[in-house]
Design a protein around this motif. Structure first.
Motif, short mmCIF file in Angstrom:
data_model
loop_
_atom_site.label_atom_id
_atom_site.label_comp_id
_atom_site.label_asym_id
_atom_site.label_seq_id
_atom_site.Cartn_x
_atom_site.Cartn_y
_atom_site.Cartn_z
N ARG A 18 16.85 62.69 107.23
CA ARG A 18 17.27 64.04 107.59
C ARG A 18 16.78 65.10 106.59
N ALA A 19 16.09 64.66 105.53
CA ALA A 19 15.72 65.60 104.47
C ALA A 19 14.78 66.68 104.98
N ARG A 20 15.04 67.92 104.56
CA ARG A 20 14.17 69.03 104.94
C ARG A 20 13.28 69.45 103.77
N VAL A 21 13.74 69.17 102.56
CA VAL A 21 12.97 69.58 101.38
C VAL A 21 12.84 68.38 100.44
N GLY A 22 11.61 68.11 100.01
CA GLY A 22 11.36 67.06 99.02
C GLY A 22 10.89 67.69 97.72
N ILE A 23 11.28 67.09 96.61
CA ILE A 23 10.82 67.58 95.31
C ILE A 23 10.19 66.42 94.55
N SER A 24 9.02 66.67 93.98
CA SER A 24 8.32 65.61 93.25
C SER A 24 7.72 66.17 91.98
N GLY A 25 7.19 65.28 91.16
CA GLY A 25 6.26 65.66 90.11
C GLY A 25 4.89 65.20 90.57
N ALA A 26 4.01 64.91 89.63
CA ALA A 26 2.74 64.29 89.98
C ALA A 26 2.22 63.56 88.76
N ASN A 27 1.53 62.46 88.98
CA ASN A 27 0.90 61.77 87.87
C ASN A 27 -0.41 62.43 87.48
N PHE A 28 -1.11 62.95 88.49
CA PHE A 28 -2.40 63.59 88.25
C PHE A 28 -2.59 64.73 89.23
N VAL A 29 -3.33 65.74 88.77
CA VAL A 29 -3.79 66.80 89.66
C VAL A 29 -5.30 66.92 89.43
N VAL A 30 -6.07 66.81 90.50
CA VAL A 30 -7.52 66.85 90.37
C VAL A 30 -7.99 68.29 90.56
N ALA A 31 -8.62 68.83 89.52
CA ALA A 31 -8.98 70.26 89.55
C ALA A 31 -10.01 70.57 90.62
N GLU A 32 -11.04 69.73 90.77
CA GLU A 32 -12.12 70.12 91.68
C GLU A 32 -11.68 70.08 93.14
N THR A 33 -10.69 69.27 93.46
CA THR A 33 -10.30 69.14 94.86
C THR A 33 -8.91 69.70 95.15
N GLY A 34 -8.09 69.89 94.12
CA GLY A 34 -6.71 70.32 94.33
C GLY A 34 -5.80 69.19 94.79
N THR A 35 -6.22 67.96 94.57
CA THR A 35 -5.46 66.79 95.02
C THR A 35 -4.36 66.42 94.03
N LEU A 36 -3.16 66.13 94.54
CA LEU A 36 -2.08 65.61 93.69
C LEU A 36 -1.93 64.13 93.95
N VAL A 37 -1.54 63.40 92.90
CA VAL A 37 -1.41 61.95 93.00
C VAL A 37 -0.02 61.54 92.51
N VAL A 38 0.67 60.75 93.30
CA VAL A 38 1.94 60.17 92.86
C VAL A 38 1.86 58.66 92.98
N VAL A 39 2.14 58.00 91.86
CA VAL A 39 2.06 56.55 91.76
C VAL A 39 3.50 56.01 91.77
N GLU A 40 3.79 55.07 92.65
CA GLU A 40 5.17 54.57 92.73
C GLU A 40 5.20 53.16 93.27
N SER A 41 6.40 52.61 93.43
CA SER A 41 6.54 51.23 93.87
C SER A 41 7.34 51.06 95.15
N GLU A 42 8.40 51.85 95.28
CA GLU A 42 9.41 51.50 96.26
C GLU A 42 9.17 52.07 97.65
N GLY A 43 8.41 53.17 97.72
CA GLY A 43 8.24 53.84 99.00
C GLY A 43 9.14 55.06 99.10
#
Ligand code: SF4
Lengths: 222, 497
Positions: free
Chosen positions: B211-236
């Protein structure tokens, strides 16, 4: 002053010691690491993928192209799946003969609806042998990210050997960063209780990977 | 809710309490020793580990040395991909931005007053949950260990496994007594097997994800040339928070940037092996702005300074910003193993916390001034660090700053720190040590600083340094019971020596 200007100003002052003519990125990073670890034939790379997938508790199957529909039907039946969600571009024929009701992605639109679906079948973008990883990129045979997340059982078909690479650097080279990417290495797991890996938290608790292609039983020639 | 760090006692005092807690010590010892051996095996599988480590260090150093350029590039790339970029100079500003975005995303029904969160060090650092709670927004932690901490009204004690100080029996008790207050209760007859505990978390959180409408995260990496964020995790839980809500807000420290897409090939090999000792963690999500009909329709990136630019201004200390939060240094640290994560008085415990917190927050408080002493300088942290942060070098540098004072940057302003009160004795000790460091004839080239300091520091530092200098030559497994060791080495502080 906006915070943007404030932060950028602080960064620039903090870096007053950095000479203007510092070595550029290209020369600042020595990439002396391997593109791939060890030498392997194509068949060995596929074998390593199977081995590493299984090591992290994915269930691995191999089949020739022609055997795929039969195998998928059997896997869905064995799992007791009443229904299966499919991405829009799943090759026609893959689920021919499957007993489970087919749910098209758009039909199950809310997460709650998806939560009532037992299984999902997709293709993949690339698979990485050294780490036992499959990567999904949202292409038509893989669909939106949510369909491989909410159902508890994911069957992912990897076309071998074409979709298999040896190592992480080669996989990144094949992927398009503009697409939403999901790297999957085994079923959902956690190490949060006493730093011991336990399978099965929020993502699909059963991950089956079908290595399809090549000759009979899916073995590729070396 | 998680507790506060305000009024934390200084490290030696907090550590003394922790070492008296035998359950805590047993839990920590068990967990860190398990992961230590596994990590060593996972690293040994890659014969080019040293080259990967060096490349990781070089990528991060290069990025930090040109951070202004890369920050602007990130902003451009994320904006071009459909995201909105915000800049937060400190914790208050970041919390204010996030609270406003959550309110804007809401419309009135009750689901609007809650958000689901992926474990993120940056949001812990700024105490976002507490700030949101004050605005009537409830933040649900969804990472299993964070859930344990949140339900237990506890504080995190490890970067990767914030509930590492809890064993399975304690976790079962927390689930049994607390889950019903927050949502779906724990199953009847819940036992303490990890699989059942994980299942209980799955059931408890599922309704919240769906039912969540808003998610909040951090990021492990942000790629400058593409603007890509990366989140590394285990559980899903990360995938749930990153893909199901309509609005995604990511709070990311400005040091998380890497220049190019290709750079991920280094960190995706070194991070999982260093943190969970896996060839690859179960799930890694990468996203670039928004994608039509897949995932959140609105994406906000909040770039967080909060002391990072002050850290960057220190030529020795800035290497701490290379950290990829793998937690390998915690797992090998003999001081962390005995003292536990809470003693560090910060969301960043262990060796990295000992050099990061005093730089992000300054050395004004007792706990921050004592953190550079929370080490035996044995050098194990440096050996395992996948980005080769020379933690002993920074520790010695910060000790010097505490005892001698000197120039530093706080909140973007140049200041001259006065020597900390009560550290006059260390000043003398440090002068002696510094003479040795700078004396050309004393040091052989290439010798590791840790072993240098071991040989050349005065054998025992007086004052707060004493407790830690006493352990300098301890073997990883102490030959005597810890309590005895503590009595023997720490007793002198109370005047018995
Ligand atoms: S300092 Fe190094 S070892 Fe410690 S958490 Fe950071 S990257 Fe990992």
């Amino acid at each position: 002053m906006s915070s943007r200007e404030r932060i950028l100003g602080r960064v620039r002052r903090a870096l007053a010691d950095v000479p203007a003519d510092e070595v550029p990125y290209e020369r600042a990073v020595a990439r002396e690491y391997a593109r791939e670890h060890g030498r392997r034939s194509v068949a060995e790379t596929v074998d390593l993928l199977a081995e590493n997938l299984a090591d992290y508790r994915a269930i691995v199957h191999r089949c020739a192209d022609g055997e795929l529909p039969g195998l998928l039907a059997r896997l869905l039946a064995a799992h007791g799946s009443r229904n299966v969600v499919v991405p829009p571009g799943l090759p026609p024929g893959w689920l021919e003969g499957a007993g489970a009701e087919i749910v098209h992605d758009r039909a199950a639109d809310t997460p709650q609806e998806l939560d009532r679906v037992d299984s999902v079948v997709t293709g993949c973008a690339v698979a990485v042998a050294e780490t036992g990883t499959i990567v999904l990129d949202g292409s038509p045979d893989q669909g939106r990210r949510r369909i491989t997340l909410v159902p508890d059982h994911h069957i992912c078909v990897v076309r071998v050997p074409d979709q298999v690479v040896g190592a992480v650097p080669q996989a990144l080279g094949r992927l398009d960063p503009a697409r939403p990417l999901t790297w999957i290495s085994g079923p959902s797991a956690t190490s949060d209780i006493e730093l011991d890996r336990v399978e099965g938290v929020h993502g699909p608790r059963t991950l089956e990977v079908v290595l399809a292609g090549g000759g009979q039983d899916g073995r590729t020639a070396s | 809710m998680s507790g506060t760090y305000l009024g934390m006692p200084a490290f030696p005092e907090a550590a003394r309490k922790a070492v008296g807690d035998s359950t805590l010590r047993g839990n920590l010892r068990h967990a860190t020793h398990t992961i230590r051996d596994k990590r060593a095996r996972a690293v040994a599988e890659l014969d080019d580990w040293a080259a990967l480590r060096e490349a990781g260090k070089q990528i991060k150093d290069h990025t930090l040395r040109h951070l202004d350029r890369y920050l602007v590039q990130v902003e451009e790339a994320v904006t071009a991909a459909g995201g909105t970029v915000h800049w937060a100079a400190d914790a208050d500003e970041a919390n204010e931005i996030v609270a406003r975005l959550v309110e804007e995303a809401g419309g009135g029904d009750s689901a609007e007053h809650e958000v689901v969160k992926v474990k993120s060090m940056a949001t812990q650092e700024i105490a976002l949950n507490e700030a949101l709670e004050a605005r009537g927004v409830h933040a649900y932690e969804t990472d299993l260990a964070e859930l344990i901490v949140q339900l237990g009204r506890d504080r995190p004690s490890h970067i990767l496994v914030p509930a590492i100080h809890r064993n399975r029996g304690e976790i079962r008790d927390i689930f049994r007594s607390e889950m019903s207050e927050w949502g779906r209760p724990a199953p009847e007859n819940l036992t303490d097997t990890p699989a059942e505990l994980a299942e209980a978390a799955r059931l408890h959180l599922r309704e919240k994800f769906l039912r969540a409408r808003v998610g909040i995260s951090g990021a492990n990496f942000v790629v400058a040339e593409t603007g890509t964020l990366v989140v590394v995790e285990s559980e899903g839980n990360g995938r749930m928070c990153l893909t199901l809500p309509e609005t995604l807000i990511s709070v990311v420290g400005i040091e998380k940037i890497v220049p190019r897409w290709q750079d991920l090939e280094v960190f995706l090999q070194t991070l999982p092996r260093s943190s969970t000792a896996e060839r690859m963690n179960p799930y890694t999500s990468m996203w670039t702005g928004t994608t039509d009909e897949d995932g959140p329709r609105t994406f906000h990136l909040v770039l967080l300074d909060n002391g990072r630019t002050d850290t960057l201004a220190d030529e020795v200390g800035r290497q701490a910003l290379r950290c990829i939060r793998c937690s390998a240094c915690l797992n090998v640290c003999p001081v962390y193993e005995r003292a536990g994560g809470h003693a560090y008085g910060s969301v960043y415990p262990g060796p990295i916390g000992a050099i990061l917190s005093p730089q992000l927050r300054g050395t004004g408080s007792d706990v921050d001034a004592s953190l550079p002493y929370a080490s035996s300088l044995c050098g194990a942290c440096y050996e395992v660090c996948p980005v080769a942060i020379d933690i002993p070098e920074v520790l010695v540098h910060l000790r010097e700053r505490v005892v001698q004072g000197g120039p530093a940057v706080r909140h973007g302003n140049r200041v001259v720190l006065r020597p900390a009160k009560g550290h006059a004795a260390e000043r003398a000790a440090m002068r002696a040590a510094q003479w040795a460091f700078t004396h050309p004839g004393v040091l052989r080239t290439g010798q590791r600083l840790a072993s240098r300091t071991r040989r050349l520091h005065p054998r025992t530092l007086p004052g707060p340094g004493r407790a830690w200098s006493g352990s300098r030559d301890l073997p990883p497994v102490p030959a005597e019971p810890f309590r005895d060791w503590w009595q023997r080495t720490h007793g002198g502080k109370d005047g018995s020596e």
